[in-house]
Scaffold this active site. Structure first.
Site, PDB file in Angstrom:
ATOM      1  N   ARG A  70      21.135 -45.586 -31.788  1.00  0.00           N
ATOM      2  CA  ARG A  70      20.209 -46.709 -31.918  1.00  0.00           C
ATOM      3  C   ARG A  70      20.926 -48.043 -31.793  1.00  0.00           C
ATOM      4  O   ARG A  70      20.516 -48.912 -31.059  1.00  0.00           O
ATOM      5  CB  ARG A  70      19.538 -46.663 -33.287  1.00  0.00           C
ATOM      6  CG  ARG A  70      18.105 -46.284 -33.216  1.00  0.00           C
ATOM      7  CD  ARG A  70      17.412 -46.607 -34.515  1.00  0.00           C
ATOM      8  NE  ARG A  70      16.123 -45.927 -34.515  1.00  0.00           N
ATOM      9  CZ  ARG A  70      15.164 -46.150 -35.395  1.00  0.00           C
ATOM     10  NH1 ARG A  70      15.355 -47.011 -36.360  1.00  0.00           N
ATOM     11  NH2 ARG A  70      14.030 -45.516 -35.314  1.00  0.00           N
TER      12      ARG A  70
ATOM     13  N   GLU B 276       9.185 -51.090 -49.843  1.00  0.00           N
ATOM     14  CA  GLU B 276      10.310 -51.612 -49.060  1.00  0.00           C
ATOM     15  C   GLU B 276      11.081 -52.677 -49.832  1.00  0.00           C
ATOM     16  O   GLU B 276      12.261 -52.922 -49.574  1.00  0.00           O
ATOM     17  CB  GLU B 276       9.805 -52.182 -47.722  1.00  0.00           C
ATOM     18  CG  GLU B 276      10.924 -52.584 -46.771  1.00  0.00           C
ATOM     19  CD  GLU B 276      10.426 -53.069 -45.403  1.00  0.00           C
ATOM     20  OE1 GLU B 276       9.250 -52.822 -45.079  1.00  0.00           O
ATOM     21  OE2 GLU B 276      11.226 -53.682 -44.672  1.00  0.00           O
TER      22      GLU B 276
END
Ligand code: FES
Lengths: 535, 117
Positions: free
Chosen positions: A270, A358
């Site tokens: 990635r 989060e």
């Protein structure tokens, strides 16, 4: 929302505040992908295996207790959501379908068809919240301070954005669940209300932040042509399923030019895709909008339809025919591994102040596995709500007017100082986003990070224009948000400067290797008026 | 040929936007905005706030995904989501939802009653 439900189950009376509309903002609603949990419907699986995969992605920095909580409790949350009517995709015999996302050793990721996971999850929670008599929902209130008295969180101060009134709210416990910080970057994939407010609120209340340097950038977010009605990170499953080719502005393949460093690991892959794309753009070989092309022209129409039926139609309404035209993609800020430091009950070092979702830092270490974000929203929400609800049951709020005075005065000053000169706060936000993207983006150097700190200081000193007018004053909302964005941006930048190595999502071009001496977590806190880092 | 290209890349169009709060006299402001094919009406409004008049108020949340459903208004007289309504090359007229109490500019009271303080 999960936290509100869990707190109400402890007989707490819950006020669920949202600066936009309850259950309509944040990242979950945008997520079109999957939720990871070892329910073992598709193949044999165990939460301990999920934990191993999560720890491996986190590059030795995960808070193991939090990561374990996430993996161990994930299945219970999936099943509970199922009972509440989440439409998990089903296979033969009514088993919940699971796919194998990169980095997971098993087919572990549940989803709602077609690319509807986030809205499905958010809708289920919204419905469930609305059935709980103990939860009162309040939309359009922006919280600007958590009030702390005698070392305890005792409530909050905020702005009713519709009326322009200042509100004070007494509470026995406060849970911060305002999501991540992707909005501080120019290119980002989340809702506009992800300006890092949870972190800024926690910092000012005296809580610690952890791992703030680890921002996850997603390499191939949609860039052009203009695509509406879809999540910009939707191309990932396309690429994994159908093998889209990445081409530069001259329609040449380029990944091999940067292939030398490919260790075959997902995280590396990635990061490397982002690196390669940004380098091509930098060398003038980008696509017209400053990214690269993702090309599916070699894939037959029937195969496309088989894999993504209705999505292909939605693309068609956007004038995109994948058999004819490549799309433009580029890296984007996607998720934040760091966040508020909490214990296993989701409580911060400030008594009575909790975090969920989060906003919590630490569980994912230096990089997060695909599929773990919604799991943590569900699991940490449930834990935080249960703990805060139980704690609240035995006490009454220690609300104290004097303790709220500063916060009220600060907000009054922001809300009632109008000026037509200066720079509009949305323009200052944009300046901050540009600066964070250029200097604190996927690839960083010490010089860039120091320059960014100067830039953040300059923006902070620039007076923001706020035109007069009480109700729904976007100038004012932007100014309050900018304030939080600046604090969060500084926290990220200081942490990135402090970590002189490359690890997971934090890549320093001046320190390209990992340093075994830095297998430690960095903490950000307020020292007086200063944002400070410590190991 | 090159003339055509130049014209498309510098194309502009006009946005006519109803301004003011509930007690104010009816007023429309005109804005000239850059036009790019495929852009949404929301894109144009965001551009206006960033470049011309930051006091213009409208609701939006997700910008791209059409997930938050907060951006409803009238575009050329039709109820639409600002983020999915495409801006036509000839421009658009944008007004607040007619059946909801007006708060300011394009913002109406769309918050359910049981979600208010
Ligand atoms: S901005 Fe979210 S639906 Fe339009």
């Amino acid at each position: 929302m999960y936290a509100a439900i869990a707190a109400a189950r402890q007989d707490a009376s819950v006020l669920l505040l949202d600066k936009s509309l309850v259950g309509r903002g944040g990242a979950t609603i945008m997520a079109q992908m999957t939720v990871a949990a070892a329910i073992g419907h598709e193949e044999r699986d165990h939460w301990a295996d999920h934990l191993d995969d999560t720890l491996a992605a986190g590059r030795e920095l995960c808070d193991e207790k939090l990561a374990r909580l996430l993996c161990e409790n994930g299945p219970a949350r999936i099943f509970e959501m199922d009972r509440w009517g989440a439409h998990w995709a089903r296979g033969a015999g009514g088993r919940i379908r699971q796919v194998q996302a990169p980095g997971h050793g098993r087919a572990r990721c549940c989803y709602v068809d077609f690319l509807n996971t986030g809205p499905g999850v958010a809708g289920t929670l919204r419905r469930q919240v609305s059935t709980m008599s103990g939860v009162r929902r309040v939309s359009n209130v922006t919280v600007t301070d958590v009030v702390v008295h005698d070392g305890r969180a005792v409530g909050a101060v905020g702005l009713d954005v519709v009326t322009g009134d200042i509100v004070t709210l007494a509470a026995e416990a406060v849970i911060l669940a305002a999501g991540g910080l992707t909005k501080i970057f120019r290119r980002n994939s989340a809702s506009t209300n992800m300006g890092g407010e949870a972190y800024a609120l926690a910092l000012r209340a005296g809580a610690d932040l952890i791992d703030m340097e680890f921002v996850q950038f997603f390499p191939i977010a949609h860039l052009a042509p203009r695509l509406v009605g879809m999540d910009p990170i939707m191309w990932d499953p396309f690429r994994y399923k159908l093998g889209g080719r990445l081409l530069n502005g001259d329609f040449e393949e380029f990944m091999h030019r940067y292939g030398g460093q490919d260790s075959g690991k997902y995280t590396t892959v990635r990061d490397q895709a982002s690196y390669a794309i940004l380098k091509e753009v930098e060398s003038g070989r980008g696509s017209p909008h400053g990214g690269v092309y993702l090309d599916f022209r070699h894939v037959p129409d029937a195969t496309l339809r088989d894999a993504f039926g209705p999505v292909i139609d939605r693309l068609a309404t956007n004038g995109i025919d994948l058999t004819q035209t490549p799309v433009e993609v580029a890296p984007t800020a996607h998720y934040h591994m760091g966040g508020i430091r909490v214990d296993q009950r989701m409580e911060t070092r400030v008594a009575g102040l909790y975090a969920a979702g989060e906003a919590v830092g630490g569980a994912n270490g230096a990089n997060r596995l695909s599929g773990n974000a919604i799991t943590e929203a569900l699991v940490f929400g449930e834990c935080a709500g249960r703990a805060a609800g139980a704690a609240a049951a035995g006490t009454s709020s220690g609300w104290n007017d004097a303790a709220a005075e500063d916060a009220v005065a600060r907000l009054r000053c922001a809300a009632e100082t109008f000026s037509d000169d200066g720079v509009p706060a949305n323009v200052l936000q944009r300046r901050l986003q540009d600066l964070m993207w250029e200097d604190v983006g996927p690839f960083r150097t010490g010089d860039q990070l120091r320059r960014a700190l100067d830039g953040i200081g300059e923006i902070r000193e620039t007076p923001a224009t706020v035109h007069a007018g009480g109700g729904y004053n976007l100038d004012l909302q932007d100014r309050l948000e900018l304030h939080a964005m600046l604090a969060t941006a500084e926290a990220v930048t200081r942490a990135a400067l402090g970590r002189a190595e490359s690890r997971g999502a934090h890549q320093r071009l001046d320190f390209p290797e990992s340093d075994s001496g830095l297998v430690r977590n960095q903490v950000i806190e307020m020292k007086g008026e200063e944002v400070a880092a410590r190991w | 040929m090159s003339g055509t290209t130049a014209r498309t890349s510098h194309a502009t169009t006009e946005l006519r936007v109803r301004r003011g709060g509930s007690g104010d006299p009816e007023r429309y402001d005109m804005y000239r905005v850059p036009y790019e094919e495929g852009m949404s009406v929301l894109d144009a409004l965001v551009w206006v706030r960033a470049h011309v008049d930051s006091s213009l108020a409208f609701r939006y949340g997700c910008v791209n995904a059409n997930a938050c459903k907060t951006c409803m208004a009238l575009v050329d007289g039709q109820v639409a989501y600002l983020c999915t309504a495409r801006l036509a090359p000839e421009g658009a007229q944008v007004e607040p939802l007619p059946k909801r109490p007006l708060i300011r500019d394009l913002v109406t009271d769309t918050v359910p009653d049981d979600e208010k303080l």
